[in-house]
Write a protein that holds these residues in place. Structure first.
Motif, PDB file in Angstrom:
ATOM      1  N   UNK A  53       0.792  -1.201   0.110  1.00 14.85           N
ATOM      2  CA  UNK A  53      -0.003   0.089   0.055  1.00 14.85           C
ATOM      3  C   UNK A  53       0.903   1.436  -0.082  1.00 14.85           C
ATOM      4  N   UNK A  54       1.863   1.236  -0.964  1.00  7.84           N
ATOM      5  CA  UNK A  54       2.771   2.159  -1.032  1.00  7.84           C
ATOM      6  C   UNK A  54       2.927   2.717  -2.511  1.00  7.84           C
ATOM      7  N   UNK A  55       3.327   3.946  -2.688  1.00  5.49           N
ATOM      8  CA  UNK A  55       3.655   4.493  -4.029  1.00  5.49           C
ATOM      9  C   UNK A  55       5.191   4.647  -4.155  1.00  5.49           C
ATOM     10  N   UNK A  56       5.712   4.362  -5.317  1.00  6.49           N
ATOM     11  CA  UNK A  56       7.220   4.716  -5.573  1.00  6.49           C
ATOM     12  C   UNK A  56       7.233   5.430  -6.386  1.00  6.49           C
ATOM     13  N   UNK A  57       8.146   6.598  -6.556  1.00  6.04           N
ATOM     14  CA  UNK A  57       8.033   7.509  -7.545  1.00  6.04           C
ATOM     15  C   UNK A  57       9.623   7.711  -7.817  1.00  6.04           C
ATOM     16  N   UNK A  93       9.161  17.500 -12.708  1.00  9.58           N
ATOM     17  CA  UNK A  93       9.102  18.910 -11.995  1.00  9.58           C
ATOM     18  C   UNK A  93      10.336  18.871 -11.176  1.00  9.58           C
ATOM     19  N   UNK A  94      10.198  19.873 -10.034  1.00  7.44           N
ATOM     20  CA  UNK A  94      11.108  19.749  -8.770  1.00  7.44           C
ATOM     21  C   UNK A  94      10.986  18.495  -8.165  1.00  7.44           C
ATOM     22  N   UNK A  95      11.885  17.761  -7.690  1.00  9.92           N
ATOM     23  CA  UNK A  95      11.919  16.694  -6.620  1.00  9.92           C
ATOM     24  C   UNK A  95      10.900  15.652  -7.047  1.00  9.92           C
ATOM     25  N   UNK A  96      10.104  15.306  -6.183  1.00  6.52           N
ATOM     26  CA  UNK A  96       9.006  14.310  -6.619  1.00  6.52           C
ATOM     27  C   UNK A  96       7.865  14.810  -7.465  1.00  6.52           C
ATOM     28  N   UNK A  97       7.910  16.207  -7.689  1.00  2.35           N
ATOM     29  CA  UNK A  97       6.599  16.446  -8.420  1.00  2.35           C
ATOM     30  C   UNK A  97       6.745  16.154 -10.202  1.00  2.35           C
ATOM     31  N   UNK A 161      11.394   8.353  -4.499  1.00  2.21           N
ATOM     32  CA  UNK A 161      10.415   8.716  -3.427  1.00  2.21           C
ATOM     33  C   UNK A 161       9.440   7.623  -3.054  1.00  2.21           C
ATOM     34  N   UNK A 162       8.957   7.895  -1.869  1.00  9.77           N
ATOM     35  CA  UNK A 162       7.998   6.999  -1.561  1.00  9.77           C
ATOM     36  C   UNK A 162       6.767   7.635  -0.662  1.00  9.77           C
ATOM     37  N   UNK A 163       5.557   6.920  -1.067  1.00 11.06           N
ATOM     38  CA  UNK A 163       4.298   7.731  -0.211  1.00 11.06           C
ATOM     39  C   UNK A 163       3.630   6.533   0.366  1.00 11.06           C
ATOM     40  N   UNK A 164       2.784   6.909   1.333  1.00  6.28           N
ATOM     41  CA  UNK A 164       1.702   5.641   1.959  1.00  6.28           C
ATOM     42  C   UNK A 164       0.681   6.071   0.966  1.00  6.28           C
ATOM     43  N   UNK A 165      -0.133   4.742   0.795  1.00  3.40           N
ATOM     44  CA  UNK A 165      -1.267   4.791   0.039  1.00  3.40           C
ATOM     45  C   UNK A 165      -1.074   5.183  -1.681  1.00  3.40           C
ATOM     46  N   UNK A 166      -2.028   5.478  -2.320  1.00  7.21           N
ATOM     47  CA  UNK A 166      -2.185   5.424  -3.743  1.00  7.21           C
ATOM     48  C   UNK A 166      -1.954   6.814  -4.191  1.00  7.21           C
ATOM     49  N   UNK A 167      -0.753   7.202  -4.891  1.00  8.22           N
ATOM     50  CA  UNK A 167      -0.580   8.405  -5.283  1.00  8.22           C
ATOM     51  C   UNK A 167      -0.063   8.617  -6.762  1.00  8.22           C
ATOM     52  N   UNK A 173       4.326  16.711  -4.936  1.00 12.34           N
ATOM     53  CA  UNK A 173       5.097  15.844  -4.191  1.00 12.34           C
ATOM     54  C   UNK A 173       4.714  15.968  -2.823  1.00 12.34           C
ATOM     55  N   UNK A 174       3.701  16.487  -2.316  1.00 13.06           N
ATOM     56  CA  UNK A 174       3.687  16.630  -0.860  1.00 13.06           C
ATOM     57  C   UNK A 174       3.623  15.218  -0.211  1.00 13.06           C
ATOM     58  N   UNK A 175       2.843  14.261  -0.817  1.00 15.17           N
ATOM     59  CA  UNK A 175       3.061  12.894  -0.072  1.00 15.17           C
ATOM     60  C   UNK A 175       3.938  12.050  -0.138  1.00 15.17           C
ATOM     61  N   UNK A 176       5.007  12.489  -0.851  1.00 20.26           N
ATOM     62  CA  UNK A 176       6.260  11.753  -1.114  1.00 20.26           C
ATOM     63  C   UNK A 176       7.263  12.220  -0.091  1.00 20.26           C
ATOM     64  N   UNK A 177       7.316  11.653   1.301  1.00 22.26           N
ATOM     65  CA  UNK A 177       7.821  12.141   2.342  1.00 22.26           C
ATOM     66  C   UNK A 177       9.343  11.343   2.545  1.00 22.26           C
ATOM     67  N   UNK A 178       9.415  10.179   2.012  1.00 28.60           N
ATOM     68  CA  UNK A 178      10.732   9.211   2.285  1.00 28.60           C
ATOM     69  C   UNK A 178      11.560   9.267   0.908  1.00 28.60           C
ATOM     70  N   UNK A 179      12.822   9.132   1.001  1.00 21.78           N
ATOM     71  CA  UNK A 179      13.681   8.997  -0.236  1.00 21.78           C
ATOM     72  C   UNK A 179      14.752   7.963  -0.056  1.00 21.78           C
TER      73      UNK A 179
END
Length: 408
Positions: A53-57, A93-97, A161-167, A173-179
């Motif tokens: 249940x994670x999204x990897x960008x 875009x910038x970062x995970x955006x 980058x990684x986010x909890x849930x489906x993004x 990029x606000x949901x992607x808090x881990x890298x």
């Protein structure tokens, strides 16, 4: 809807559904990376834990542009089926955006999701996306179910980058808090509709090709700089990085990938459109045998003749496929943990054969390009990343500058 992809019966490795570019209307590999089995790696990564249940960008820099893109995902080292619940691609875009209005859903046989069997690869359907050469693309995967340990590439030197849930469809990029600085499941990005020169180049080797000592998110490994030199010279070519940190010519490693001999066909010859390969390898075969560490095993005491025979086998494989194969001399490593009189003598002997043996189609003298003028067995201090065997960004620029572009 989900489609299941299974490995071919009895297949020793994966089944890749991508056809060679010349057979599929001009598809060309614009970015690729060798896959590795899950391991701890040189810095923290997520491969052993996998995802649920994670999204990897993931951000990659394509070396050939075009108007449509497709990706290849790998479950080569997975023990269970890998379900990709959603996937997208867009311009970075910038970062995970992701740039507004560039996000495209990726489908697999017309389906939104796909299950990839253990040992298998899958290539997505095309997605209309315009990318110029050297653009950055962002690939996003949503893993709704537990993936198990992840097939990955350890040393990406690019932020994932990684986010909890489906993004998967987020552009912000606000949901992607881990890298981390590794790539997961993603092995290839292909483009069609471009006008670049035919015939890509593969840089094949170990951590010095992979880019250890370069700067994260700066794309200043030597293959990156070589691609920039070619573009600046008016002869643009796609340069693909097939380096794996710690890789050896002769020995497989749980930590550092299958040997060069065992992975050459998959990581070089199976990529459609390759014309040239630059081979840099042998330093770890020589050095690991001088240190008794678990991560360096297996570390047999190999002879120079065994390494020469390994290089000869790589040359023969490349020539049978019609490739130009360029040999690169090993870098100096005086002061590194596995440098001693024995290892130094082996480096000198192997480099003498690479330079003077006449078996490579051409030679690039990386050793000479980065050696200390006052001591040829030591890295020039201006090029030393700090461990006395890996160059820094300036050293990688010096390596790229040493390549005679005419030999490519």
């Amino acid at each position: 809807m989900t489609v299941a992809i299974t490995a071919a019966a009895g297949a020793a490795a994966c089944t890749n559904t991508a056809a060679a570019p010349d057979e599929t209307g001009g598809w060309k590999t614009s970015w690729a990376v060798p896959m590795q089995q899950p391991s701890t790696g040189f810095e923290p990564n997520w491969s052993l834990d996998g995802f649920a249940d994670q999204t990897v960008r993931q951000v990659v820099r394509v070396r050939g542009g075009g108007t449509s893109a497709r990706i290849t995902l790998s479950n080569r080292y997975g023990k269970d089926g890998l379900r990709i619940a959603a996937a997208t691609i867009g311009r970075t875009a910038d970062g995970a955006g992701v740039q507004q209005n560039s996000l495209r859903p990726l489908h697999f046989g017309g389906n939104d999701s796909v299950t990839i069997a253990p040992g298998a690869d899958i290539t997505s359907d095309p997605a209309e996306l315009r990318l110029a050469p050297a653009d950055h693309a962002t690939v996003t995967l949503y893993l709704a179910e537990k993936s198990g340990p992840a097939t990955f590439h350890a040393q990406g030197y690019a932020s994932t980058y990684r986010a909890a849930g489906n993004h998967a469809r987020d552009t912000e990029d606000t949901a992607f808090t881990d890298a981390t600085h590794s790539w997961y499941f993603l092995s290839d990005v292909e483009m069609t509709g471009g006008t670049g020169a035919a015939g890509s180049i593969v840089a094949f080797g170990d951590s010095i090709t992979d880019g250890f000592g370069s700067d994260n998110d700066a794309d200043n490994r030597y293959p990156d700089v070589l691609a920039e030199r070619l573009a600046a010279a008016g002869t643009p070519r796609t340069v693909l990085n097939a380096g794996i940190g710690g890789n050896m010519i002769l020995s497989d490693s749980r930590w550092f990938g299958e040997s060069a001999l065992h992975r050459f066909d998959r990581d070089v010859l199976a990529i459609g459109g390759v014309r040239t390969v630059v081979v840099l390898g042998g330093l770890n075969d020589i050095g690991f045998s001088e240190i008794d560490l678990p991560t360096y095993k297996p570390n047999p005491d190999v002879t120079v003749q065994q390494l020469i025979d390994g290089h000869r086998e790589l040359i023969a494989h490349a020539h049978r496929a019609g490739l130009t194969v360029i040999g690169a001399t090993l870098l100096p490593m005086k002061g590194a943990e596995y440098y001693n009189d024995k290892s130094a003598a082996k480096i000198r002997a192997l480099n003498d054969w690479i330079r003077d043996g006449g078996e490579y189609d051409a030679v690039v003298d990386f050793h000479g390009a980065v050696a200390d003028p006052a001591d040829s067995e030591r890295l020039n201090p201006a090029f030393d990343s700090g461990d006395h065997k890996h160059p820094n960004a300036a050293g990688y620029r010096a390596m790229a500058a040493a390549v005679d572009l005419r030999t490519l």
